[in-house]
Structure formats: structure tokens, C-alpha cells
Design a protein around this motif. Structure first.
Motif, PDB file in Angstrom:
ATOM      1  N   GLY A 115       0.804  -1.395   0.148  1.00  0.00           N
ATOM      2  CA  GLY A 115      -0.396   0.013  -0.468  1.00  0.00           C
ATOM      3  C   GLY A 115       0.806   1.499  -0.236  1.00  0.00           C
ATOM      4  O   GLY A 115       2.151   0.915  -0.448  1.00  0.00           O
ATOM      5  N   ALA A 116       0.495   2.180  -0.031  1.00  0.00           N
ATOM      6  CA  ALA A 116       1.025   4.080   0.151  1.00  0.00           C
ATOM      7  C   ALA A 116       1.344   3.421   1.589  1.00  0.00           C
ATOM      8  O   ALA A 116       1.221   3.736   2.788  1.00  0.00           O
ATOM      9  N   LYS A 117       2.986   4.057   1.436  1.00  0.00           N
ATOM     10  CA  LYS A 117       3.877   4.084   2.398  1.00  0.00           C
ATOM     11  C   LYS A 117       4.808   4.913   2.162  1.00  0.00           C
ATOM     12  O   LYS A 117       5.145   4.143   1.032  1.00  0.00           O
ATOM     13  N   ALA A 118       5.908   5.815   2.967  1.00  0.00           N
ATOM     14  CA  ALA A 118       6.869   6.414   2.763  1.00  0.00           C
ATOM     15  C   ALA A 118       7.772   5.916   2.538  1.00  0.00           C
ATOM     16  O   ALA A 118       8.775   5.716   3.889  1.00  0.00           O
ATOM     17  N   TRP A 119       8.127   4.725   2.470  1.00  0.00           N
ATOM     18  CA  TRP A 119       9.490   4.240   2.279  1.00  0.00           C
ATOM     19  C   TRP A 119       9.952   4.254   0.722  1.00  0.00           C
ATOM     20  O   TRP A 119       9.778   4.090  -0.011  1.00  0.00           O
ATOM     21  N   THR A 120      11.489   4.406   0.777  1.00  0.00           N
ATOM     22  CA  THR A 120      12.070   4.570  -0.287  1.00  0.00           C
ATOM     23  C   THR A 120      13.824   3.825   0.722  1.00  0.00           C
ATOM     24  O   THR A 120      13.635   4.086   1.543  1.00  0.00           O
ATOM     25  N   TYR A 121      15.052   3.514  -0.316  1.00  0.00           N
ATOM     26  CA  TYR A 121      16.148   3.424   0.692  1.00  0.00           C
ATOM     27  C   TYR A 121      17.104   3.952  -0.610  1.00  0.00           C
ATOM     28  O   TYR A 121      16.466   3.948  -2.280  1.00  0.00           O
ATOM     29  N   PRO A 122      18.152   5.173  -0.160  1.00  0.00           N
ATOM     30  CA  PRO A 122      18.022   5.058   0.953  1.00  0.00           C
ATOM     31  C   PRO A 122      17.562   6.279   1.403  1.00  0.00           C
ATOM     32  O   PRO A 122      16.996   7.482   1.181  1.00  0.00           O
ATOM     33  N   GLN A 123      16.947   6.597   2.534  1.00  0.00           N
ATOM     34  CA  GLN A 123      16.470   7.647   3.435  1.00  0.00           C
ATOM     35  C   GLN A 123      17.406   8.018   4.246  1.00  0.00           C
ATOM     36  O   GLN A 123      17.907   6.889   5.336  1.00  0.00           O
ATOM     37  N   PRO A 124      18.101   8.879   4.585  1.00  0.00           N
ATOM     38  CA  PRO A 124      19.302   9.468   4.872  1.00  0.00           C
ATOM     39  C   PRO A 124      18.937  10.099   6.007  1.00  0.00           C
ATOM     40  O   PRO A 124      18.028  10.974   6.853  1.00  0.00           O
ATOM     41  N   VAL A 125      19.741  10.004   7.647  1.00  0.00           N
ATOM     42  CA  VAL A 125      19.620  10.263   8.613  1.00  0.00           C
ATOM     43  C   VAL A 125      20.288  12.193   8.336  1.00  0.00           C
ATOM     44  O   VAL A 125      21.413  11.843   8.780  1.00  0.00           O
ATOM     45  N   LEU A 152      25.073   7.580   7.571  1.00  0.00           N
ATOM     46  CA  LEU A 152      23.077   6.627   8.375  1.00  0.00           C
ATOM     47  C   LEU A 152      22.798   6.529   7.336  1.00  0.00           C
ATOM     48  O   LEU A 152      22.111   7.550   6.739  1.00  0.00           O
ATOM     49  N   ILE A 153      21.648   5.522   7.287  1.00  0.00           N
ATOM     50  CA  ILE A 153      20.703   5.656   6.694  1.00  0.00           C
ATOM     51  C   ILE A 153      18.986   5.010   7.127  1.00  0.00           C
ATOM     52  O   ILE A 153      19.473   4.099   8.246  1.00  0.00           O
ATOM     53  N   PHE A 154      18.184   5.799   7.202  1.00  0.00           N
ATOM     54  CA  PHE A 154      16.846   5.525   8.220  1.00  0.00           C
ATOM     55  C   PHE A 154      16.063   4.395   7.209  1.00  0.00           C
ATOM     56  O   PHE A 154      15.866   3.975   6.157  1.00  0.00           O
ATOM     57  N   ASP A 155      16.206   3.004   8.005  1.00  0.00           N
ATOM     58  CA  ASP A 155      15.297   1.692   7.272  1.00  0.00           C
ATOM     59  C   ASP A 155      13.338   2.642   8.001  1.00  0.00           C
ATOM     60  O   ASP A 155      13.869   1.545   8.795  1.00  0.00           O
ATOM     61  N   PRO A 156      13.603   2.553   7.372  1.00  0.00           N
ATOM     62  CA  PRO A 156      11.645   3.136   8.092  1.00  0.00           C
ATOM     63  C   PRO A 156      11.255   1.419   8.122  1.00  0.00           C
ATOM     64  O   PRO A 156       9.874   1.308   8.180  1.00  0.00           O
ATOM     65  N   VAL A 157      11.220   0.521   7.283  1.00  0.00           N
ATOM     66  CA  VAL A 157      10.353  -0.598   6.479  1.00  0.00           C
ATOM     67  C   VAL A 157      10.768  -1.185   8.912  1.00  0.00           C
ATOM     68  O   VAL A 157       9.652  -2.044   9.416  1.00  0.00           O
ATOM     69  N   ASN A 158      12.109  -1.237   8.866  1.00  0.00           N
ATOM     70  CA  ASN A 158      12.086  -2.472   9.902  1.00  0.00           C
ATOM     71  C   ASN A 158      12.668  -1.459  10.769  1.00  0.00           C
ATOM     72  O   ASN A 158      13.398  -1.547  12.200  1.00  0.00           O
ATOM     73  N   MET A 159      12.210  -0.058  10.924  1.00  0.00           N
ATOM     74  CA  MET A 159      12.631   0.794  12.114  1.00  0.00           C
ATOM     75  C   MET A 159      14.345   0.385  12.836  1.00  0.00           C
ATOM     76  O   MET A 159      14.568   0.302  13.513  1.00  0.00           O
ATOM     77  N   GLY A 160      15.147   1.099  11.848  1.00  0.00           N
ATOM     78  CA  GLY A 160      16.423   0.598  11.766  1.00  0.00           C
ATOM     79  C   GLY A 160      17.515   1.968  11.394  1.00  0.00           C
ATOM     80  O   GLY A 160      17.359   2.630  10.362  1.00  0.00           O
ATOM     81  N   TYR A 161      18.738   1.736  11.186  1.00  0.00           N
ATOM     82  CA  TYR A 161      19.946   2.255  10.990  1.00  0.00           C
ATOM     83  C   TYR A 161      20.575   1.040  10.597  1.00  0.00           C
ATOM     84  O   TYR A 161      21.027   0.204  10.586  1.00  0.00           O
ATOM     85  N   LEU A 162      21.199   1.907   9.150  1.00  0.00           N
ATOM     86  CA  LEU A 162      22.489   1.001   8.053  1.00  0.00           C
ATOM     87  C   LEU A 162      23.778   2.277   7.881  1.00  0.00           C
ATOM     88  O   LEU A 162      22.873   2.960   8.351  1.00  0.00           O
TER      89      LEU A 162
END
Length: 187
Positions: free
Chosen positions: A6-16, A159-169
């Protein structure tokens, strides 16, 4: 087969991004903002709600900095994202950050974060939370430069924000050459 989310604000990478400002008394403040990016050659866009102390500050000073969150400062970068400057006036210091005034804009450089985009406010829309800044300068500590004097992502470790898994890469591994490797498919 694909799974639909569905409609989510998910993209990679999302910079911190760590957004730095001064308040009306010259005290530094910082917040973590993961929704943003570059627009045009000299514009940065962020999605920041008007209730943030940082937004209140930049509307007064009309300036802000955007530092890249780094793996080395992960705890401090996360802290400034979960604690409100409206409730904790010493948030910047409690994060362990030290401010140096930018030469170019009325906003703090964070000593512990070695890469910063220094900006003047262009516009802010409180209804959409859309902030646009004009990039005045990019500064980087020499510790993250390569032998050619350019920023080395492997040394920066952004750092990259991982919005799907609520983590940092962490970013930094080079896997190819931009505007070169694709030429192998030219005919």
C-alpha cells in the motif's frame, strides 16, 4: 511474485539528517530528520512539522545546517530524534554535541558530525511541513577526505534510516562507477 504494502513513505536510502539551529538566545538545537533530499543544484527539502523547536528556531533565524548522521554518532543522532527541544532545552549538550558557528549562515556546525550542508531558509509551509533551504556551503572535516581531497563515504559512514524495519544502516561500500559502468550496454 511481489507483495503489495500500500501507500507507504518507504524508499531506500533515506539519509539520516541532523538539522541544527540556534534559538533566539543563541543556544544550539538539533533534531533527526529522515525525510528529505536534494532538489535543484542548490536546494534541500525536508519534511518537518511546525511543532519542532528546530522549526521554530529556523523560522526566526532563517538559517539551518544539515549534518549527515554517522555510525560513530548513532546514539546521539537517535537521541536528538526522540527527545524534543521544546521539553529538554539542553538536548544538544546531552547528546554530547559541541557547536561551532558556521561562517556562512546563522546556524551551528556540529563538531562530532564531519559533513554539513549549510543553508538559508527559502520557504516553509506549515500545512504540508515542506521546508526548502538554499545550500550556501558544504563543509567536511579533513578526517573524512580521501587522497584527492574529496569526501570519502567509507570514512564518513553516513547513516541510512530503514523505515520498513525501524533501524539504521550504514553506507560506504563502493559497488560501481557512476555514469561509466552503464556504458557497457551502449551499442
Amino acid at each position: 511474485m511481489r507483495k503489495n504494502f500500500g501507500a507507504k513513505a518507504w524508499t531506500y536510502p533515506q539519509p539520516v539528517f541532523i538539522v541544527g539551529t540556534y534559538d533566539e538566545e543563541g543556544r544550539p538545537d538539533a533534531m533527526n530528520a529522515a525525510w528529505g533530499g536534494i532538489d535543484y543544484d542548490d536546494r534541500i527539502n525536508l519534511c518537518l512539522s511546525e511543532g519542532h523547536k528546530t522549526v521554530k528556531n529556523l523560522l526566526v533565524t532563517r538559517a539551518f545546517t544539515v549534518s549527515m548522521g554517522t555510525a560513530d554518532q548513532l546514539v546521539a543522532c537517535d537521541y536528538v530524534g526522540i527527545i524534543s527541544g521544546n521539553k529538554e532545552p539542553d538536548k544538544f549538550a546531552k547528546a554530547g554535541f559541541h557547536a561551532v558557528k558556521s561562517e556562512f549562515v546563522n546556524a551551528p556546525l556540529i563538531e562530532e558530525l564531519p559533513m554539513t550542508v549549510e543553508c538559508e531558509l527559502v520557504s516553509y509551509d506549515p500545512q504540508t511541513c515542506h521546508l526548502v533551504g538554499r545550500i550556501i556551503n558544504v563543509s567536511a572535516d579533513e578526517s573524512i577526505l580521501n587522497e584527492k581531497g574529496k569526501i570519502d563515504p567509507a570514512k564518513l559512514r553516513p547513516l541510512i534510516f530503514d523505515p520498513v524495519n525501524m533501524g539504521y544502516l550504514v553506507a560506504g561500500e563502493r559497488v560501481g562507477n557512476a555514469f561509466k559502468d552503464g556504458t557497457a550496454l551502449k551499442r
